[in-house]
Scaffold this motif. Sequence first.
Motif, PDB file in Angstrom:
ATOM      1  N   UNK A 386       0.838  -1.200   0.000  1.00 53.38           N
ATOM      2  CA  UNK A 386       0.000   0.000   0.000  1.00 53.38           C
ATOM      3  C   UNK A 386       0.875   1.253   0.000  1.00 53.38           C
ATOM      4  N   UNK A 387       0.532   2.192  -0.890  1.00 54.16           N
ATOM      5  CA  UNK A 387       1.327   3.396  -1.095  1.00 54.16           C
ATOM      6  C   UNK A 387       0.449   4.620  -0.805  1.00 54.16           C
ATOM      7  N   UNK A 388       1.093   5.739  -0.529  1.00 59.23           N
ATOM      8  CA  UNK A 388       0.363   6.967  -0.199  1.00 59.23           C
ATOM      9  C   UNK A 388      -0.614   7.351  -1.306  1.00 59.23           C
ATOM     10  N   UNK A 389      -1.623   8.114  -0.909  1.00 58.96           N
ATOM     11  CA  UNK A 389      -2.654   8.627  -1.821  1.00 58.96           C
ATOM     12  C   UNK A 389      -3.477   7.505  -2.446  1.00 58.96           C
ATOM     13  N   UNK A 390      -3.682   6.436  -1.677  1.00 58.69           N
ATOM     14  CA  UNK A 390      -4.609   5.366  -2.044  1.00 58.69           C
ATOM     15  C   UNK A 390      -4.160   4.542  -3.244  1.00 58.69           C
ATOM     16  N   UNK A 391      -2.854   4.368  -3.369  1.00 61.94           N
ATOM     17  CA  UNK A 391      -2.318   3.508  -4.423  1.00 61.94           C
ATOM     18  C   UNK A 391      -1.931   2.154  -3.848  1.00 61.94           C
ATOM     19  N   UNK A 392      -2.045   1.117  -4.667  1.00 62.67           N
ATOM     20  CA  UNK A 392      -1.674  -0.239  -4.274  1.00 62.67           C
ATOM     21  C   UNK A 392      -0.746  -0.844  -5.320  1.00 62.67           C
ATOM     22  N   UNK A 393       0.312  -1.492  -4.861  1.00 63.71           N
ATOM     23  CA  UNK A 393       1.198  -2.259  -5.746  1.00 63.71           C
ATOM     24  C   UNK A 393       0.615  -3.656  -5.892  1.00 63.71           C
ATOM     25  N   UNK A 394       0.339  -4.061  -7.120  1.00 64.80           N
ATOM     26  CA  UNK A 394      -0.194  -5.397  -7.399  1.00 64.80           C
ATOM     27  C   UNK A 394       0.936  -6.256  -7.951  1.00 64.80           C
ATOM     28  N   UNK A 395       1.337  -7.339  -7.262  1.00 66.82           N
ATOM     29  CA  UNK A 395       2.428  -8.192  -7.749  1.00 66.82           C
ATOM     30  C   UNK A 395       2.108  -8.755  -9.130  1.00 66.82           C
ATOM     31  N   UNK A 396       2.929  -8.458 -10.148  1.00 63.74           N
ATOM     32  CA  UNK A 396       2.639  -8.919 -11.516  1.00 63.74           C
ATOM     33  C   UNK A 396       2.509 -10.435 -11.635  1.00 63.74           C
ATOM     34  N   UNK A 397       3.387 -11.168 -10.939  1.00 63.86           N
ATOM     35  CA  UNK A 397       3.351 -12.635 -11.061  1.00 63.86           C
ATOM     36  C   UNK A 397       2.049 -13.206 -10.512  1.00 63.86           C
ATOM     37  N   UNK A 398       1.553 -12.612  -9.441  1.00 64.74           N
ATOM     38  CA  UNK A 398       0.287 -13.071  -8.855  1.00 64.74           C
ATOM     39  C   UNK A 398      -0.864 -12.782  -9.811  1.00 64.74           C
ATOM     40  N   UNK A 399      -0.870 -11.576 -10.376  1.00 67.16           N
ATOM     41  CA  UNK A 399      -1.938 -11.214 -11.297  1.00 67.16           C
ATOM     42  C   UNK A 399      -1.922 -12.116 -12.533  1.00 67.16           C
ATOM     43  N   UNK A 400      -0.738 -12.367 -13.081  1.00 65.81           N
ATOM     44  CA  UNK A 400      -0.631 -13.229 -14.267  1.00 65.81           C
ATOM     45  C   UNK A 400      -1.157 -14.626 -13.968  1.00 65.81           C
ATOM     46  N   UNK A 401      -0.894 -15.146 -12.777  1.00 66.32           N
ATOM     47  CA  UNK A 401      -1.378 -16.481 -12.418  1.00 66.32           C
ATOM     48  C   UNK A 401      -2.901 -16.509 -12.357  1.00 66.32           C
ATOM     49  N   UNK A 402      -3.495 -15.455 -11.844  1.00 65.34           N
ATOM     50  CA  UNK A 402      -4.960 -15.383 -11.813  1.00 65.34           C
ATOM     51  C   UNK A 402      -5.529 -15.404 -13.232  1.00 65.34           C
ATOM     52  N   UNK A 403      -4.875 -14.676 -14.144  1.00 66.55           N
ATOM     53  CA  UNK A 403      -5.356 -14.646 -15.523  1.00 66.55           C
ATOM     54  C   UNK A 403      -5.184 -16.015 -16.177  1.00 66.55           C
ATOM     55  N   UNK A 404      -4.065 -16.690 -15.889  1.00 65.65           N
ATOM     56  CA  UNK A 404      -3.857 -18.039 -16.426  1.00 65.65           C
ATOM     57  C   UNK A 404      -4.942 -18.998 -15.955  1.00 65.65           C
ATOM     58  N   UNK A 405      -5.314 -18.881 -14.687  1.00 63.11           N
ATOM     59  CA  UNK A 405      -6.376 -19.744 -14.155  1.00 63.11           C
ATOM     60  C   UNK A 405      -7.711 -19.460 -14.868  1.00 63.11           C
ATOM     61  N   UNK A 406      -8.005 -18.185 -15.091  1.00 66.34           N
ATOM     62  CA  UNK A 406      -9.237 -17.840 -15.805  1.00 66.34           C
ATOM     63  C   UNK A 406      -9.179 -18.320 -17.248  1.00 66.34           C
ATOM     64  N   UNK A 407      -8.007 -18.201 -17.857  1.00 60.94           N
ATOM     65  CA  UNK A 407      -7.824 -18.676 -19.232  1.00 60.94           C
ATOM     66  C   UNK A 407      -8.120 -20.169 -19.330  1.00 60.94           C
ATOM     67  N   UNK A 408      -7.622 -20.926 -18.376  1.00 62.34           N
ATOM     68  CA  UNK A 408      -7.861 -22.375 -18.384  1.00 62.34           C
ATOM     69  C   UNK A 408      -9.345 -22.685 -18.275  1.00 62.34           C
ATOM     70  N   UNK A 409     -10.046 -21.917 -17.436  1.00 70.70           N
ATOM     71  CA  UNK A 409     -11.493 -22.146 -17.277  1.00 70.70           C
ATOM     72  C   UNK A 409     -12.256 -21.780 -18.545  1.00 70.70           C
ATOM     73  N   UNK A 410     -11.873 -20.698 -19.201  1.00 65.93           N
ATOM     74  CA  UNK A 410     -12.578 -20.273 -20.411  1.00 65.93           C
ATOM     75  C   UNK A 410     -12.306 -21.177 -21.595  1.00 65.93           C
ATOM     76  N   UNK A 411     -11.068 -21.646 -21.686  1.00 69.86           N
ATOM     77  CA  UNK A 411     -10.649 -22.320 -22.899  1.00 69.86           C
ATOM     78  C   UNK A 411     -10.435 -23.822 -22.726  1.00 69.86           C
ATOM     79  N   UNK A 412     -10.889 -24.374 -21.618  1.00 67.83           N
ATOM     80  CA  UNK A 412     -10.655 -25.798 -21.340  1.00 67.83           C
ATOM     81  C   UNK A 412     -11.235 -26.693 -22.410  1.00 67.83           C
ATOM     82  N   UNK A 413     -12.368 -26.341 -22.960  1.00 66.66           N
ATOM     83  CA  UNK A 413     -13.052 -27.210 -23.929  1.00 66.66           C
ATOM     84  C   UNK A 413     -12.844 -26.737 -25.364  1.00 66.66           C
ATOM     85  N   UNK A 414     -11.864 -25.888 -25.600  1.00 70.76           N
ATOM     86  CA  UNK A 414     -11.660 -25.349 -26.945  1.00 70.76           C
ATOM     87  C   UNK A 414     -10.347 -25.802 -27.546  1.00 70.76           C
TER      88      UNK A 414
END
Length: 414
Positions: A386-414
């Motif tokens: 958490x950074x001043x003025x209501x900013x948040x650092x989002x770990x890139x590796x964590x975010x990418x993993x979340x997107x990969x998980x969503x990708x697997x769910x969307x594209x599992x049957x394709x």
Amino acid sequence: MRVKRRCGCSRQKFLIFLVVFAISFVTVVNIYHEEIYKLQKEYKRNMDAEMDVDSWIRQKYSHCDGHFTAYGQQFAELHDVIILPNDKSFYIPCKDIESLKYTFDFGKEGTHLNNWMEKIQPLKKEEMPSMETSVKKKIMVAVQRYEYANLYHTMTDWYNVFLVTQLLHIDVDNIEVLLFDNSTKGHMDDTWNTLFGEAFKVPLLKKPVIVERLVWNILGYESPVNYHGLQNLPYVESFHNFFLRKHGITDLKNLHCDSLSIFFLWRRDYIAHPNNPGGEISRKIINEDKLIESVKKQFPKAKVFGDNLDHLTFQEQVKIIANTDVLISMHGAGLSHIFSLPSHASVLELFPLYWMKYPVMNHFEAMARWRGLKYSSWQNLNPSNEVAHWYTYVPPSVLVQHILDLYEQMCADR
């Protein structure tokens, strides 16, 4: 030998206790019945899994020879209504106005509909002041807005207008809206016209208006959209299709897993309304560019981009969302755009440490569930992010993993 008889004192004391307790309980309930009801309503909003909106039509109360009809304590329909400039009353032909009694449902926010009930007055057209009048032939829907600059609450109003047209079997393309609030012009005002024809602001009326058929809209806070425990939202796909059609979008996006469209909906400081003259908002991301770079590296064939949308017209916003496969955003009203996402899409919602995802903070998880979309969330638990003025650092590796998980769910049957 003399036998001692057992004393009934204990039983008498117990009975007295029960009587006192019962009287106290009834007294407390009578005094605080509204507060208790509001607590029950909050529980229902988050825990009720089903809502039978069609039953509202069957719960019908009619009075004044059909000039006033209410449904399910949620909305009402008035006929031959007269609205005068600078007058908050609703005038209808009614021989027995004193016996017109009805109460609308309410939560902790109250309801203006009960206030409107007190403003119904008897008046015939021939009794009107000799002034030029405006006669509305189209069916009008009366809306009282509370948070006109907030997309989530505005979406509940839009959905409610659509819902009452479906329940009353009204052609949604043949209505107009009467806005009864006194709000200043907001950035979503034009969208009312896009969705429902011309929207009239009652406080700006210059002459009497005769409305042949007027519907009091469901209170925004009582919208089914605000009941996050529901497993299904009534008419949700019909509303989705209506919303896109009204914004000129008829070609629905198909999913191509080798070339996704991944969109970051940024939250940035901006002046949304006069009550926020500084324009500073919370739940912003400090490392936007790094997140874009990391996602592009993981998905080199995808279209990865971000914007805060506030500088775009609402039609431009809807077009972007309708062509998005993965929508990523900090928790905020902008995520109400979920209603415009393609049916195959997924949503990643982010929360800073100071905005915990409690069970009642599930507005957009519910929207995704109702649309049948994939959903994931990330909650920051590290204070150093958490950074001043209501900013948040989002770990890139964590975010990418979340997107990969969503990708697997969307594209599992394709």
